[in-house]
Design a protein around this motif. Structure first.
Motif, short mmCIF file in Angstrom:
data_model
loop_
_atom_site.label_atom_id
_atom_site.label_comp_id
_atom_site.label_asym_id
_atom_site.label_seq_id
_atom_site.Cartn_x
_atom_site.Cartn_y
_atom_site.Cartn_z
N ARG A 102 0.84 -1.20 0.00
CA ARG A 102 0.00 0.00 0.00
C ARG A 102 0.88 1.25 0.00
N ASP A 103 1.90 1.26 0.86
CA ASP A 103 2.77 2.43 0.95
C ASP A 103 3.53 2.65 -0.36
N MET A 104 4.02 1.57 -0.96
CA MET A 104 4.74 1.70 -2.23
C MET A 104 3.81 2.18 -3.34
N GLY A 105 2.58 1.72 -3.32
CA GLY A 105 1.61 2.18 -4.31
C GLY A 105 1.36 3.66 -4.18
N GLU A 106 1.23 4.15 -2.95
CA GLU A 106 1.02 5.58 -2.74
C GLU A 106 2.24 6.39 -3.19
N ILE A 107 3.41 5.89 -2.90
CA ILE A 107 4.64 6.60 -3.27
C ILE A 107 4.79 6.67 -4.79
N THR A 108 4.48 5.60 -5.49
CA THR A 108 4.67 5.59 -6.93
C THR A 108 3.53 6.27 -7.68
N MET A 109 2.34 6.31 -7.10
CA MET A 109 1.20 6.90 -7.79
C MET A 109 1.14 8.42 -7.63
N PRO A 122 3.38 10.88 -7.98
CA PRO A 122 3.89 11.63 -9.14
C PRO A 122 2.99 11.51 -10.37
N ALA A 123 2.38 10.34 -10.54
CA ALA A 123 1.49 10.15 -11.69
C ALA A 123 0.26 11.04 -11.57
N TYR A 124 -0.34 11.07 -10.38
CA TYR A 124 -1.51 11.93 -10.18
C TYR A 124 -1.14 13.40 -10.37
N HIS A 125 0.03 13.78 -9.89
CA HIS A 125 0.48 15.17 -10.05
C HIS A 125 0.64 15.51 -11.53
N GLY A 126 1.23 14.59 -12.29
CA GLY A 126 1.41 14.82 -13.72
C GLY A 126 0.09 14.92 -14.46
#
Length: 61
Positions: A8-15, A17-21
């Motif tokens: 869950r934490d890794m998903g939040e960390i990787t997602m 930047p994608a949401y920001h973009g």
């Protein structure tokens, strides 16, 4: 439990930047004066040339 939390934490960390973009590419921010002008334009009737354009049948169909 640890594996689930880690995923869950890794998903939040990787997602994040994608949401920001996505937000950066799809959200248009206007200064308040420009936004007020935009709102006024929405309240005005649609010009005849725009109505003509909307009603046109495209040549490629």
């Amino acid at each position: 439990m640890y594996f689930t939390t880690y995923n869950r934490d890794m998903g939040e960390i990787t997602m994040e930047p994608a949401y920001h973009g996505i937000e950066e590419e799809t959200v248009t921010r206007l200064p308040s004066k420009a936004f007020d002008e935009f709102l006024k334009a929405l309240d005005r009737p649609v010009p005849q040339t725009a109505r003509d354009l909307i009603g046109m049948e495209p040549d490629w169909l």
